[in-house]
Design an enzyme around this catalytic site. Structure first.
Site, mmCIF file in Angstrom:
data_model
loop_
_atom_site.group_PDB
_atom_site.id
_atom_site.type_symbol
_atom_site.label_atom_id
_atom_site.label_comp_id
_atom_site.label_asym_id
_atom_site.label_seq_id
_atom_site.Cartn_x
_atom_site.Cartn_y
_atom_site.Cartn_z
ATOM 1 N N PRO A 1 -41.250 13.908 9.315
ATOM 2 C CG PRO A 1 -42.863 12.380 8.515
ATOM 3 C CD PRO A 1 -42.142 12.866 9.774
ATOM 4 N N GLY B 1 -46.501 19.042 12.648
ATOM 5 C CA GLY B 1 -46.024 20.255 13.186
ATOM 6 C C GLY B 1 -44.537 20.186 13.387
ATOM 7 C CE LYS C 1 -49.717 19.632 14.656
ATOM 8 N NZ LYS C 1 -50.940 19.040 13.725
ATOM 9 C CG ASP D 1 -49.711 23.364 14.369
ATOM 10 O OD1 ASP D 1 -50.763 23.564 14.643
ATOM 11 O OD2 ASP D 1 -49.479 22.747 13.475
ATOM 12 C CB ALA E 1 -45.931 14.946 7.608
ATOM 13 N N GLY E 2 -48.346 17.406 8.433
ATOM 14 C CA GLY E 2 -49.507 17.535 9.555
ATOM 15 C C GLY E 2 -49.035 17.268 10.912
ATOM 16 N N GLY F 1 -42.125 21.653 11.579
ATOM 17 C CA GLY F 1 -41.445 22.808 11.481
ATOM 18 C C GLY F 1 -41.800 23.700 12.600
ATOM 19 C CB SER F 2 -44.862 24.630 14.263
ATOM 20 O OG SER F 2 -45.628 24.997 13.199
ATOM 21 C CB SER F 3 -41.903 20.684 16.726
ATOM 22 O OG SER F 3 -41.503 20.223 18.103
#
Ligand code: C5P
Length: 293
Positions: free
Chosen positions: A97, A103, A12, A139, A100-101, A105-107
């Site tokens: 990556p 998301g 994202k 996220d 990296a901002g 890991g959250s995804s």
């Protein structure tokens, strides 16, 4: 019963990320416009083995398995189920990556919850998955909400799913340096001083369905703090704009930046200029159809 369930876990970006007041918990309230990208990881779950076994493929470092959000998501899911006979195998193909901002890991965690729910023939309704997700990370709820575009408030657990914007080409660029979320919030709070009062902003509803109308509201409050630490981030956003990006922003709390283009030719032509600044790049597009989560 399915023997293996496969789900794509998209990255994202935040087309708008306003950091509002700090709550008494120490956390900051956010206002975010999440947009999913075609850049994705792939999560595969199947039954077998003992407890939770994770195999990660790809060149991206995900840290020790026990810290990986995928394992935490699976552990939480199986706990809520009251345990299952035998174990669960998870294969994670990493392309997004880390830290990296974007998301990633959250995804991956959201895709794991959704894939396990399919594998075990839907023991949980979406509200229960959302509750588990919101406790795993800020996220995660977005990736469970079923739309590639959503407004989010609070820590990201209050969401309004929106009709997607038309797909646009995106260039994602990463400087090769991680930006820890905690220090980004801390530096932003220092730069603002003690008594920050968020400004009043009225976003017209038609800005949420039109890229050009949206662009004046496309801001990321982390940029001053991130640029101070990594000045090349501002240079890269400027290069994206000069190459024709209608929107060029920091992704989340960094350290990626991204540009949204009108056409893929302009996006592809922008790539060498950003790479010359020392960034790794990924060509992607915003998701406009199907469901995310
Ligand atoms: O969400 P996570 O635990 O990774 O956040 C790391 C740190 O970032 C938190 O401990 C908090 O200091 C800060 N943070 C915040 N407001 C948020 C999210 C994170 O202040 N909404």
């Amino acid at each position: 019963m399915a023997t293996e369930v496969v789900r794509e876990a998209p990255a994202k970006v935040n087309l708008r990320l306003a950091v509002l007041a700090q709550e008494t918990s120490g956390y900051h309230a956010l206002e975010s416009l999440f947009c999913a990208l075609s850049l994705h990881d792939t999560v595969r779950v199947s039954r077998g083995g003992e407890e939770i076994e994770l195999v990660t493929e790809g060149a991206i470092d995900t840290g020790p398995d026990h810290e990986n959000l995928v394992v935490r998501a699976a552990r939480r899911f199986l706990l809520e189920m009251g345990g299952v006979d035998g174990g669960v195998r998870i294969r994670l193909e990493k392309r997004i990556p880390s830290a990296a901002g974007l998301g990633g890991g959250s995804s991956d965690a959201a895709a794991t919850l959704l894939a396990l729910n399919d594998l075990f023939e839907a023991p949980f309704a979406s509200e229960a998955l959302l509750q588990m997700g919101s406790e795993l990370g800020s996220d995660v709820p977005f990736f469970l909400c079923g739309s590639p575009l959503a407004l989010g408030w609070g820590r990201g657990e209050r969401l309004l799913a929106l009709p997607p914007l038309p797909s646009r080409p995106v260039l994602v660029a990463h400087p090769g340096v991680a930006m820890p979320t905690g220090s980004a919030f801390q530096r932003l709070a220092e730069l603002r001083g003690g008594a920050f009062r968020p400004p009043a902003v009225a976003i017209p509803s038609d800005a949420l369905s039109d890229w050009d109308r949206l662009s004046p509201f496309a801001v990321n409050d982390f940029e001053p703090a991130a640029d101070e630490r990594l000045p090349q981030l501002a240079t890269a956003r400027q290069a994206l704009r000069e190459a024709g990006a209608g929107m060029a922003l920091l992704a989340g709390s960094g350290a990626s930046v991204f540009g949204v283009f009108h056409d893929a030719g302009a996006r592809d032509a922008a790539e060498p200029a950003v790479q010359r600044l020392g960034f790794s790049t990924w060509r992607a597009h915003t998701l406009s159809g199907g469901t995310v989560g």
